[in-house]
Design a protein around this motif. Structure first.
Motif, PDB file in Angstrom:
ATOM      1  N   LEU A 265       5.036  -3.177  -5.476  1.00 38.05           N
ATOM      2  CA  LEU A 265       5.964  -2.227  -6.093  1.00 38.05           C
ATOM      3  C   LEU A 265       7.396  -2.572  -5.708  1.00 38.05           C
ATOM      4  CD1 LEU A 265       6.159   0.526  -7.682  1.00 38.05           C
ATOM      5  CD2 LEU A 265       6.144   1.629  -5.432  1.00 38.05           C
TER       6      LEU A 265
ATOM      7  N   ALA B  26       5.815  -2.771 -11.189  1.00 40.05           N
ATOM      8  CA  ALA B  26       4.563  -2.858 -10.439  1.00 40.05           C
ATOM      9  C   ALA B  26       3.824  -4.114 -10.888  1.00 40.05           C
ATOM     10  CB  ALA B  26       3.700  -1.622 -10.675  1.00 40.05           C
TER      11      ALA B  26
ATOM     12  N   TYR C  51       0.411  -6.438 -10.266  1.00 35.41           N
ATOM     13  CA  TYR C  51      -0.942  -6.187  -9.768  1.00 35.41           C
ATOM     14  C   TYR C  51      -1.610  -7.488  -9.320  1.00 35.41           C
ATOM     15  CZ  TYR C  51      -0.047  -1.714 -11.940  1.00 35.41           C
ATOM     16  OH  TYR C  51       0.511  -0.511 -12.272  1.00 35.41           O
TER      17      TYR C  51
ATOM     18  N   GLU D  19       6.343   6.244  -2.440  1.00 35.92           N
ATOM     19  CA  GLU D  19       6.762   4.916  -1.998  1.00 35.92           C
ATOM     20  C   GLU D  19       8.187   4.612  -2.429  1.00 35.92           C
ATOM     21  OE1 GLU D  19       5.271   2.414   0.009  1.00 35.92           O
ATOM     22  OE2 GLU D  19       4.246   4.287   0.473  1.00 35.92           O
ATOM     23  N   LEU D  20       8.535   4.967  -3.677  1.00 36.29           N
ATOM     24  CA  LEU D  20       9.883   4.692  -4.166  1.00 36.29           C
ATOM     25  C   LEU D  20      10.935   5.445  -3.355  1.00 36.29           C
ATOM     26  CD1 LEU D  20       9.286   4.777  -8.034  1.00 36.29           C
ATOM     27  CD2 LEU D  20       9.623   2.751  -6.596  1.00 36.29           C
TER      28      LEU D  20
ATOM     29  N   CYS E 244      13.924  -6.953 -10.131  1.00 37.61           N
ATOM     30  CA  CYS E 244      12.774  -6.660 -10.990  1.00 37.61           C
ATOM     31  C   CYS E 244      12.642  -7.679 -12.116  1.00 37.61           C
ATOM     32  CB  CYS E 244      12.885  -5.253 -11.561  1.00 37.61           C
ATOM     33  SG  CYS E 244      12.603  -3.942 -10.337  1.00 37.61           S
TER      34      CYS E 244
ATOM     35  N   THR F  94      10.790  -3.698  -1.755  1.00 35.92           N
ATOM     36  CA  THR F  94       9.408  -3.753  -2.221  1.00 35.92           C
ATOM     37  C   THR F  94       8.452  -3.045  -1.261  1.00 35.92           C
ATOM     38  OG1 THR F  94       9.098  -5.886  -1.117  1.00 35.92           O
ATOM     39  CG2 THR F  94       9.722  -5.925  -3.454  1.00 35.92           C
ATOM     40  N   SER F  95       7.248  -2.795  -1.762  1.00 34.37           N
ATOM     41  CA  SER F  95       6.180  -2.182  -0.966  1.00 34.37           C
ATOM     42  C   SER F  95       4.846  -2.791  -1.368  1.00 34.37           C
ATOM     43  CB  SER F  95       6.146  -0.659  -1.216  1.00 34.37           C
ATOM     44  OG  SER F  95       4.919  -0.105  -0.760  1.00 34.37           O
TER      45      SER F  95
ATOM     46  N   MET G 274      -1.079  -3.309  -5.451  1.00 34.35           N
ATOM     47  CA  MET G 274       0.141  -3.106  -6.242  1.00 34.35           C
ATOM     48  C   MET G 274       1.348  -3.568  -5.433  1.00 34.35           C
ATOM     49  SD  MET G 274       1.981   0.435  -7.547  1.00 34.35           S
ATOM     50  CE  MET G 274       0.737   0.880  -8.739  1.00 34.35           C
TER      51      MET G 274
ATOM     52  N   ILE H 107       3.266   6.654  -6.242  1.00 33.48           N
ATOM     53  CA  ILE H 107       4.372   5.739  -6.510  1.00 33.48           C
ATOM     54  C   ILE H 107       5.697   6.410  -6.167  1.00 33.48           C
ATOM     55  CG2 ILE H 107       5.617   4.516  -8.338  1.00 33.48           C
ATOM     56  CD1 ILE H 107       2.976   3.965  -9.699  1.00 33.48           C
TER      57      ILE H 107
ATOM     58  N   TYR I  31      11.180   1.235 -12.013  1.00 33.48           N
ATOM     59  CA  TYR I  31      10.448   0.440 -11.031  1.00 33.48           C
ATOM     60  C   TYR I  31       9.561  -0.571 -11.741  1.00 33.48           C
ATOM     61  CZ  TYR I  31       6.477   3.503 -12.149  1.00 33.48           C
ATOM     62  OH  TYR I  31       5.478   4.193 -12.801  1.00 33.48           O
TER      63      TYR I  31
ATOM     64  N   ARG J  30       6.466  -2.288 -15.984  1.00 32.89           N
ATOM     65  CA  ARG J  30       7.830  -1.882 -15.659  1.00 32.89           C
ATOM     66  C   ARG J  30       8.126  -0.579 -16.379  1.00 32.89           C
ATOM     67  NH1 ARG J  30      13.168  -5.793 -15.303  1.00 32.89           N
ATOM     68  NH2 ARG J  30      14.710  -4.155 -14.804  1.00 32.89           N
TER      69      ARG J  30
END
Length: 426
Positions: A379, A298, A300, A355-356, A323, A364-365, A377, A352, A296, A340
């Motif tokens: 994600l 992330a 910021y 969410e994944l 990504c 994405t989130s 974040m 995380i 994943y 990453r």
């Protein structure tokens, strides 16, 4: 069903050990004055501090012990009514000690020191540094030493008494892994995720307690719509059917033990607390895939969940398809703006991982934050690497099933001991 409780497990202790709060050391000073015999007469306050607060048969729990356990649980950011949980834990400790004495179960000082050193090491601290964090928060080292002694002794007792009958059969392992002839397992959940920080902790904990008592799907959905920070709030917190194996390993066993309509105990996340309600469970034909690694990215964004930060996050989402595209977005910025990772599921932070579990590759989130809610974040799930064969995964499942059963035996025994004990509050 056995609930998921936020207790003083090794993992939770280390995860929160570095959160410092400004806690008065006045009571601790009085305690040290008595404990170490500093040569002056104890004050009336100190005498009251060490007076019995609860008796469990002939065993005594003092006001000082209650205060220390509450401080420790506050340091761990334990959700819920800390005073009540401290009281219940200490009563359980006295019941455990009575059984341990009866069976002659003891641990030596070296085992206790090793246990505490392991806790400190998981936070990249030496034992001395770890104890320093405790002292800074008004917690005497003896408090955690006693807690560690009871924990190790009780674990040894449970293993000796229940391990042989707790081990699962090969068929039970197959079923848990979704590899039996009947196929794998999917769950239908609703979620409610509420940000928490030092300023709103008390209100959030009260709210979470109230939601945890809800009995209907509609009531939980209404609460999620109004208060959840997750994107699923737009659907009343309701998630689609998902394979159980997509959930973080720590959450899979918890979810499997829920009845329909039942809500988990609070699940601590980084900067948030989550509740999950079971809406459905089904077996599917052909088994479900387990994963050796999940990748994943992330990114910021300053500003937390402010409208400006969320708008910036959505703008970036509109610019990225995979990504790899984040490298162009992050070009020229501090390297810390992009993270990453490719990790085995058990190493991924719980929030995380949750969410994944909801995402397909390249989805994405914008649910999560970092830096106490000050950083948003973004994600994205890059992909999942399928597990090739059983190997360690099968052993891990077997150990998890064994531990679940031992925990169940432990709780049943404690319930019986409570029913037989004479517990008096002063």
């Amino acid at each position: 069903m056995q609930k998921f409780l936020t207790t003083v497990s090794s993992a939770s202790l280390i995860r929160h050990a570095m959160h410092k709060f400004s806690v008065s050391a006045r009571l601790l000073g009085a305690a040290f004055a008595l404990t170490f015999g500093l040569g002056f007469a104890p004050s009336l306050e100190a005498q009251s501090l060490f007076a019995p607060a609860i008796t469990v048969d002939s065993a005594v729990i003092t006001n000082y012990e209650l205060d220390q356990r509450e401080r420790f649980m506050a340091l761990l950011r334990t959700p819920g009514d800390i005073a009540e949980k401290a009281r219940e834990e200490l009563i359980d400790d006295r019941l455990k000690l009575a059984i341990l004495d009866e069976f002659g179960i003891e641990v030596d000082d070296e085992e206790i020191k090793q246990g505490m050193t392991e806790l400190a090491g998981r936070a990249n601290l030496s034992l001395e540094e770890f104890l320093g964090v405790l002292r800074q928060n008004g917690i005497a080292p003896e408090t955690v030493r006693d807690l560690t002694r009871v924990g190790i002794s009780w674990r040894n007792f449970l293993g000796a008494r229940y391990l042989s009958q707790a081990r699962p059969t090969e068929e039970e392992i197959d079923r848990a892994m979704g590899q039996a002839g009947s196929g794998g397992v999917q769950v239908l959940l609703s979620e409610l995720i509420v940000p928490i920080n030092e300023q709103n902790a008390s209100q959030v904990e009260q709210f979470i307690q109230q939601v945890g008592k809800l009995k209907s799907y509609d009531a939980f959905s209404s609460a999620a719509t109004q208060y959840s920070a997750a994107d699923s709030r737009n659907n009343g917190g309701r998630l689609p059917w998902m394979n159980l194996t997509k959930l973080p390993p720590q959450l899979q066993a918890v979810v499997l033990e829920l009845d329909l309509g039942e809500i988990t105990e609070p699940v601590p996340l980084q900067g948030a607390v989550a509740l999950f309600q079971m809406r459905g469970l089904r077996e599917i034909v052909g088994g479900t895939q387990r994963y050796a690694a999940i990748e994943y990215a992330a990114y910021y964004i300053p500003g937390g969940r402010s409208p400006e930060a969320l708008a910036e996050g959505q703008k970036i989402i509109n610019q990225v398809d995979t990504c790899d595209d984040f490298y162009g977005i992050a070009q020229g910025q501090d390297p810390s703006v992009l993270d990453r990772q490719s990790l085995v599921p058990g190493e991924i932070p719980r929030d995380i991982g949750i969410e994944l579990a909801k995402l397909d590759p390249n989805e994405t989130s914008l649910t999560l934050t970092r830096n106490e809610g000050q950083t948003l974040m973004l994600l994205m799930l890059c992909g999942r690497t399928a597990e090739l064969g059983e190997g360690q995964s099968r052993e891990t499942v077997a150990n998890a099933l064994t531990q679940q059963r031992i925990n169940s035996y432990s709780q049943s025994l404690l319930n019986q001991l409570r029913a037989d004990a004479r517990i008096v509050e002063k």
